[in-house]
Write an enzyme that holds these catalytic residues in place. Structure first.
Site, PDB file in Angstrom:
ATOM      1  CD  GLU A  36      -0.961 -10.806  -9.693  1.00  0.00           C
ATOM      2  OE1 GLU A  36      -1.518  -9.691  -9.618  1.00  0.00           O
ATOM      3  OE2 GLU A  36      -1.328 -11.797  -9.060  1.00  0.00           O
ATOM      4  CB  CYS A  51      -7.382   0.977  -9.179  1.00  0.00           C
ATOM      5  SG  CYS A  51      -6.165   1.948  -9.963  1.00  0.00           S
TER       6      CYS A  51
END
Ligand code: SF4
Length: 412
Positions: free
Chosen positions: A144, A403
């Site tokens: 990713e 995050c």
């Protein structure tokens, strides 16, 4: 420079991989993905246009000059279509462009049979702070990448690309879903560069305003565990005929399990920024969060940071993931302040409120309250340490792209 990076720490590692499934099912899907990764490891194709050494060697073998390579790069950088044309259609476009630029005609068929684009965007998930991309490599495995959008007060838009350097990761940090995969594969320098190219083409294809201004190695994997490929990719990122970014616009994020590699990066690419994911300045607490920290003491780590700070002349950047009741105590603040104040040059600490992840759920990790985060921040500042709370790292929660939240899940 540092203030322009919204997501910090091992961003994708922290960001993790999650495309369309929920966190609660992430572990099951992660296993399926692992299976898929192994089953799809047989595809073969051309070498990547972004394999700079191979292109250079090919040019030499074919008697081409420097300006011919520049022509190849110019065409390659502007030709990939996000609509995924067939290889034949793609070659036709490249061929026409090369011909128009007076590239030696006799070399074109050979170039296009030996080289090509090898990575493909398979999945895009939008979020408030940007977009998350599932990218398939030539061998069928997936990583990713994240496109992070920054908008300045004057309306200017710029992007940071967060790239992966490995498929999975061997480090097994307790808060990180990538770590649950183990190490599945190393990315080549070309595969790292293709991630940036794909996202750059996406911005162009969608007519989005702004350009890519920063690249951060905060995706899947520990970049220093794939040092040579990361180092070579930095050559492409900063190459004037490719991405043309200044080295100081590139950040390598590490959990710092090798002082030797931190020092090597300082020697070989001193202008590249280093972000150390510290997460605790108490050895035992750090080892719980980052099991590989057992191989390096805080003294050795501090010494490597000082070495880097001297070489770069820019001080040190630390990432600190704040987890409720785990590393947010007063003892932790005091230890962190002591560690920072011992360092060579300035130290900047990014405090990152923990975002819930499946991996962290297994340990019962939770986000501290805003008051607790602010209190930790205030204490650190009062001790004389420069620190910022990266509240913005929570922007991507809607897409599980904040995050620590990426879990590669939707690849089938
Ligand atoms: S080093 Fe740790 S945080 Fe970074 S990707 Fe690996 S397991 Fe995740």
């Amino acid at each position: 420079m540092r203030s322009s990076i919204l997501f910090t720490s091992c961003l994708l590692s922290l960001i993790e991989r999650s495309f369309s499934l929920t966190l609660t099912s992430g572990q099951r899907i992660s296993s399926r993905m692992r299976k898929n990764q192994n089953h799809q490891d047989t595809r073969r194709g051309p070498k990547s246009f972004f394999d700079l050494r191979a292109i250079e060697q090919w040019g030499e073998e074919n008697g081409l000059k420097e300006h011919h390579l520049k022509t190849i790069y110019k065409v390659v950088m502007t030709s990939y279509s996000c609509d995924r044309p067939s290889r034949h259609e793609e070659s036709q476009v490249l061929q026409d462009k090369l011909r128009a630029l007076s590239f030696p005609q006799a070399c074109i068929p050979n170039l296009l049979s030996e080289f090509g684009y090898t990575c493909t965007i398979r999945n895009i998930q939008q979020s408030q702070g940007g977009a998350k991309f599932g990218i398939q490599l030539a061998n069928g495995k997936f990583v990713e990448s994240v496109l992070i959008r920054h908008e300045r007060n004057n309306g200017d838009v710029r992007y940071t690309v967060c790239v992966s350097s490995q498929v999975g990761c061997a480090k097994k940090c307790s808060f990180c879903a990538t770590g649950t995969m183990g190490l599945i594969g190393q990315l080549s320098s070309a595969e790292i560069l293709e991630q940036i190219h794909l996202l750059q083409q996406y911005v162009k294809h969608k007519n989005l305003p702004g350009k890519i201004r920063n690249v951060v190695f905060m995706g899947m994997g520990e970049p220093l565990d794939n040092y040579d490929a990361v180092h070579e990719s930095i050559r492409g990122i900063t190459h004037q005929c490719l991405f043309g970014l200044k080295a100081k616009k590139v950040t390598v994020s590490t959990v710092g399990s090798s002082a030797q590699k931190i020092k090597a990066l300082a020697d070989e690419a001193p202008q590249v920024c280093l972000a150390l994911s510290l997460h605790s300045a108490i050895q035992s607490s750090r080892e719980k969060l980052i099991p590989s920290a057992v191989s390096i003491s805080l003294e050795e780590l501090g010494d490597a940071l000082d070495y880097h700070a001297k070489k770069s002349g820019r001080g040190s950047m630390l990432e600190y993931l704040l987890i409720n009741g785990v590393n947010d105590s007063n003892d932790e603040v005091d230890s962190l302040a002591e560690f920072c104040l011992k360092r060579e040059g300035n130290v900047y600490v990014n405090l990152i409120p923990y975002n819930p992840t499946l991996a962290g759920d297994n340990f019962g990790y939770q986000t501290p309250s805003d008051e607790r985060i602010s209190d930790f921040h205030d204490k650190l500042k009062a001790a004389g340490v420069k620190a910022l709370v990266r509240w913005s790292t929570q922007n991507g929660r809607d897409a599980n792209g904040a995050c620590g939240q990426l879990v590669l899940t939707s690849i089938t």
